[in-house]
Design a protein around this motif. Structure first.
Motif, PDB file in Angstrom:
ATOM      1  N   PHE A  30       4.247  -0.218   1.671  1.00 45.88           N
ATOM      2  CA  PHE A  30       3.719  -0.136   3.035  1.00 45.88           C
ATOM      3  C   PHE A  30       2.887  -1.371   3.360  1.00 45.88           C
ATOM      4  CE2 PHE A  30       3.004   2.150   6.812  1.00 45.88           C
ATOM      5  CZ  PHE A  30       1.687   2.013   7.213  1.00 45.88           C
ATOM      6  N   THR A  31       3.173  -1.984   4.533  1.00 48.87           N
ATOM      7  CA  THR A  31       2.442  -3.166   4.993  1.00 48.87           C
ATOM      8  C   THR A  31       1.571  -2.783   6.187  1.00 48.87           C
ATOM      9  OG1 THR A  31       4.255  -4.591   4.295  1.00 48.87           O
ATOM     10  CG2 THR A  31       2.646  -5.541   5.808  1.00 48.87           C
ATOM     11  N   TRP A  32       0.286  -3.131   6.123  1.00 47.24           N
ATOM     12  CA  TRP A  32      -0.635  -2.814   7.209  1.00 47.24           C
ATOM     13  C   TRP A  32      -0.480  -3.778   8.375  1.00 47.24           C
ATOM     14  CZ3 TRP A  32      -5.381  -2.575   3.465  1.00 47.24           C
ATOM     15  CH2 TRP A  32      -5.473  -1.284   2.905  1.00 47.24           C
ATOM     16  N   TYR A  33      -0.848  -3.298   9.590  1.00 51.50           N
ATOM     17  CA  TYR A  33      -1.109  -4.184  10.719  1.00 51.50           C
ATOM     18  C   TYR A  33      -2.580  -4.573  10.631  1.00 51.50           C
ATOM     19  CZ  TYR A  33       3.267  -3.624  13.288  1.00 51.50           C
ATOM     20  OH  TYR A  33       4.582  -3.673  13.678  1.00 51.50           O
ATOM     21  N   ILE A  34      -2.857  -5.864  10.715  1.00 56.54           N
ATOM     22  CA  ILE A  34      -4.242  -6.325  10.598  1.00 56.54           C
ATOM     23  C   ILE A  34      -4.686  -7.034  11.874  1.00 56.54           C
ATOM     24  CG2 ILE A  34      -4.080  -6.566   8.093  1.00 56.54           C
ATOM     25  CD1 ILE A  34      -3.837  -9.629   8.577  1.00 56.54           C
ATOM     26  N   ASP A  35      -6.000  -7.084  12.061  1.00 54.54           N
ATOM     27  CA  ASP A  35      -6.600  -7.841  13.164  1.00 54.54           C
ATOM     28  C   ASP A  35      -6.588  -9.324  12.773  1.00 54.54           C
ATOM     29  OD1 ASP A  35      -9.410  -7.192  15.314  1.00 54.54           O
ATOM     30  OD2 ASP A  35      -8.465  -9.130  14.907  1.00 54.54           O
ATOM     31  N   VAL A  36      -5.989 -10.160  13.604  1.00 53.44           N
ATOM     32  CA  VAL A  36      -5.861 -11.583  13.294  1.00 53.44           C
ATOM     33  C   VAL A  36      -7.230 -12.232  13.125  1.00 53.44           C
ATOM     34  CG1 VAL A  36      -5.066 -13.827  14.168  1.00 53.44           C
ATOM     35  CG2 VAL A  36      -3.625 -11.800  14.414  1.00 53.44           C
TER      36      VAL A  36
ATOM     37  N   GLY B 190      -8.938 -10.069   9.930  1.00 53.66           N
ATOM     38  CA  GLY B 190      -8.141  -9.868   8.733  1.00 53.66           C
ATOM     39  C   GLY B 190      -8.182  -8.448   8.201  1.00 53.66           C
ATOM     40  N   LEU B 191      -8.831  -7.532   8.960  1.00 55.87           N
ATOM     41  CA  LEU B 191      -8.963  -6.147   8.532  1.00 55.87           C
ATOM     42  C   LEU B 191      -7.871  -5.268   9.140  1.00 55.87           C
ATOM     43  CD1 LEU B 191     -12.832  -5.760   8.918  1.00 55.87           C
ATOM     44  CD2 LEU B 191     -11.536  -6.197   6.810  1.00 55.87           C
ATOM     45  N   PRO B 192      -7.429  -4.230   8.410  1.00 59.55           N
ATOM     46  CA  PRO B 192      -6.395  -3.334   8.942  1.00 59.55           C
ATOM     47  C   PRO B 192      -6.943  -2.452  10.058  1.00 59.55           C
ATOM     48  CG  PRO B 192      -7.217  -2.488   6.858  1.00 59.55           C
ATOM     49  CD  PRO B 192      -7.855  -3.837   7.042  1.00 59.55           C
ATOM     50  N   LEU B 193      -6.067  -2.064  10.984  1.00 58.29           N
ATOM     51  CA  LEU B 193      -6.469  -1.134  12.047  1.00 58.29           C
ATOM     52  C   LEU B 193      -6.803   0.226  11.460  1.00 58.29           C
ATOM     53  CD1 LEU B 193      -4.021  -1.818  15.007  1.00 58.29           C
ATOM     54  CD2 LEU B 193      -6.498  -1.891  15.074  1.00 58.29           C
ATOM     55  N   ALA B 194      -5.912   0.737  10.652  1.00 59.77           N
ATOM     56  CA  ALA B 194      -6.102   2.004   9.953  1.00 59.77           C
ATOM     57  C   ALA B 194      -5.093   2.044   8.819  1.00 59.77           C
ATOM     58  CB  ALA B 194      -5.904   3.184  10.902  1.00 59.77           C
ATOM     59  N   ASP B 195      -5.344   2.879   7.812  1.00 62.59           N
ATOM     60  CA  ASP B 195      -4.464   2.875   6.652  1.00 62.59           C
ATOM     61  C   ASP B 195      -3.106   3.505   6.920  1.00 62.59           C
ATOM     62  OD1 ASP B 195      -5.189   5.492   6.841  1.00 62.59           O
ATOM     63  OD2 ASP B 195      -6.211   5.589   4.901  1.00 62.59           O
ATOM     64  N   TYR B 196      -2.908   4.032   8.132  1.00 61.46           N
ATOM     65  CA  TYR B 196      -1.613   4.600   8.488  1.00 61.46           C
ATOM     66  C   TYR B 196      -0.891   3.778   9.562  1.00 61.46           C
ATOM     67  CZ  TYR B 196      -4.456   6.476  12.300  1.00 61.46           C
ATOM     68  OH  TYR B 196      -5.306   6.594  13.367  1.00 61.46           O
ATOM     69  N   VAL B 197      -1.505   2.676  10.018  1.00 56.19           N
ATOM     70  CA  VAL B 197      -0.895   1.811  11.038  1.00 56.19           C
ATOM     71  C   VAL B 197      -0.193   0.655  10.325  1.00 56.19           C
ATOM     72  CG1 VAL B 197      -1.288   0.397  13.078  1.00 56.19           C
ATOM     73  CG2 VAL B 197      -2.682   2.439  12.692  1.00 56.19           C
ATOM     74  N   GLY B 198       1.130   0.686  10.310  1.00 54.64           N
ATOM     75  CA  GLY B 198       1.886  -0.351   9.615  1.00 54.64           C
ATOM     76  C   GLY B 198       3.352   0.011   9.526  1.00 54.64           C
TER      77      GLY B 198
ATOM     78  N   HIS C  90       0.849  -1.195   0.000  1.00 62.19           N
ATOM     79  CA  HIS C  90       0.000   0.000   0.000  1.00 62.19           C
ATOM     80  C   HIS C  90       0.885   1.246   0.000  1.00 62.19           C
ATOM     81  CE1 HIS C  90      -3.142  -2.872   1.020  1.00 62.19           C
ATOM     82  NE2 HIS C  90      -2.339  -3.329   1.970  1.00 62.19           N
ATOM     83  N   PRO C  91       0.323   2.391  -0.386  1.00 65.74           N
ATOM     84  CA  PRO C  91       1.144   3.611  -0.382  1.00 65.74           C
ATOM     85  C   PRO C  91       1.548   4.004   1.039  1.00 65.74           C
ATOM     86  CG  PRO C  91      -1.142   4.139  -0.839  1.00 65.74           C
ATOM     87  CD  PRO C  91      -1.031   2.640  -0.884  1.00 65.74           C
ATOM     88  N   CYS C  92       2.802   4.298   1.222  1.00 67.49           N
ATOM     89  CA  CYS C  92       3.311   4.691   2.550  1.00 67.49           C
ATOM     90  C   CYS C  92       2.838   6.099   2.877  1.00 67.49           C
ATOM     91  CB  CYS C  92       4.836   4.630   2.556  1.00 67.49           C
ATOM     92  SG  CYS C  92       5.574   5.245   4.092  1.00 67.49           S
ATOM     93  N   PRO C  93       2.265   6.337   4.067  1.00 68.25           N
ATOM     94  CA  PRO C  93       1.812   7.679   4.438  1.00 68.25           C
ATOM     95  C   PRO C  93       2.950   8.670   4.632  1.00 68.25           C
ATOM     96  CG  PRO C  93       1.587   6.180   6.290  1.00 68.25           C
ATOM     97  CD  PRO C  93       1.961   5.343   5.108  1.00 68.25           C
TER      98      PRO C  93
END
Length: 411
Positions: free
Chosen positions: A32-38, A41-49, A22-25
């Motif tokens: 850019f790699t997101w942190y996701i909820d195990v 499977g959804l990302p916390l936010a598009d800037y958390v990663g 993903h595009p890095c903020p």
């Protein structure tokens, strides 16, 4: 035992399975790699990663920082809302703009009626004392509504209340009774038979519909400085004004309704404690029991409170109880019977007729004849030769490419 990434609640999105960067903020690169909820499977936010350009960018926003900042922001918002709620004020300038102080009180339905009972000077003095103004939102028999402004002891405006009154009876126009109400969409008055008759205008004046009003007694501003009179409390704002006219040895406050300004809460009744004066409650008929319970709360808080029970007084009829009359109604009745000479009619301020002598002389010198529409009526001599000279010459073959031979003789 060292924890592995797989047992964390939030992990970096695993590689494979068609994962896309993903595009890095921070740097904008698609690394850019997101942190996701195990679990989801959804990302916390598009800037958390984490940005995979570790050396050239190095952006990393982990979940723990996300939740810490979220907690801080929530606490900040709560504090701001609490502060907003405790300092709610309607700006004086906005009130003055909508309800000017300089106004023709003959156009105010309530003052128009009260003057017929108490006379102009007494009513005008009371209106100025309580800062009562006129509302053009309502109109009844060519008279307008009334504005009651709730001011604190420090003269801050907490609320503005517009009400419709009948100029013939001085009674509030209630639901089911007709009144003209101004329609801001059409910029005109429309007949209204069952709409609202009371408007709390604080939020609309501030253009903030999340604005929280902290109400106060109507007339509370009269408690500023040293208080040297006992305090009397009624329900209606109109009644407090009437009582001030008839019994000026008290400071008259109004709750603005049965529960009104929540006057049995410490935040509101603190001004009564600060005044350190005896307090007399004047409930409406049929509200004595309810106000007795409220009196107990004030007594428990250490205030010197007594209650005037209208129902125990002579001359109170069953019809009066059904109507739920208050002390103001009886004072009007008393004044009409004992001081009929005080009543008068306010002269309305009418638009003056302009007088411009020079223009009047000019207009009066004109003859009453109709305006001339022809040359003959103007009295001018017509020279036909001069007219003919303005027309095209028939002998000319053409003018600007136009064949004039087709034009018939013009006499």
């Amino acid at each position: 035992m060292m924890k592995t990434e797989s047992i964390y609640k939030y992990i970096l999105e695993p590689s494979g399975n068609g994962r896309k960067y993903h595009p890095c903020p921070h740097c904008g690169a698609y690394k850019f790699t997101w942190y996701i909820d195990v679990d989801t499977g959804l990302p916390l936010a598009d800037y958390v990663g984490r940005c995979e350009r570790i050396n050239s960018c190095g952006y990393h926003y982990p979940p723990r920082e996300y939740f810490r900042n979220l907690k801080i922001n929530n606490k900040k918002n709560m504090n701001e809302n609490e502060l907003k709620g405790t300092t709610s004020v309607v700006e004086e300038e906005r009130v003055n703009r909508r309800y000017p102080k300089s106004v023709d009180y003959a156009k105010n339905a309530l003052s128009y009626f009260l003057v017929t009972v108490f006379g102009k000077q007494k009513v005008m003095d009371a209106f100025q004392k309580y800062d009562v103004r006129t509302s053009t939102l309502f109109r009844k028999d060519n008279k307008y509504g009334t504005v009651f402004i709730m001011r604190t002891k420090d003269c801050l405006i907490r609320q503005v209340k517009e009400m419709a009154y009948d100029p013939n009876t001085g009674k509030r126009v209630k639901e089911g009774q007709s009144v003209f109400k101004y329609d801001y969409k059409t910029n005109s008055y429309q007949i209204d038979n069952d709409g609202f008759r009371i408007l709390y205008a604080g939020k609309s004046l501030m253009k903030d519909y999340n604005f929280e009003n902290k109400l106060c007694f109507f007339g509370e501003h009269l408690l500023a400085g040293e208080v040297n009179k006992p305090i009397a409390i009624v329900e209606s704002e109109k009644t407090s004004v009437i009582c001030d006219i008839c019994m000026p040895d008290y400071i008259w406050l109004a709750t603005g309704g049965k529960n009104g300004c929540k006057w049995t809460t410490e935040e509101v009744y603190q001004v009564l404690k600060d005044a350190n004066q005896p307090i007399i409650l004047f409930p409406d008929l049929n509200a004595t029991e309810d106000w007795s319970e409220k009196a107990e709360i004030l007594l428990a808080a250490g205030l010197d409170v007594s209650l005037y029970d209208l129902e125990e007084q002579e001359g109170i009829t069953k019809e009066d109880k059904v109507k739920g009359l208050d002390i103001g109604d009886y004072l009007i009745r008393y004044w009409k019977e004992n001081y009929p000479e005080d009543g008068e009619i306010i002269e309305e301020v009418k638009c003056k007729k302009a007088n411009i002598p020079q223009l009047s002389n000019m207009l009066s010198s004109l003859s009453p004849q109709k305006e001339p529409t022809t040359i003959e009526e103007l009295g001018k001599t017509i020279d036909h030769k001069e007219v003919d000279s303005l027309l095209p010459n028939k002998s000319s073959a053409s003018v600007s490419g136009i064949d004039l031979s087709v034009i018939s003789n013009i006499e």
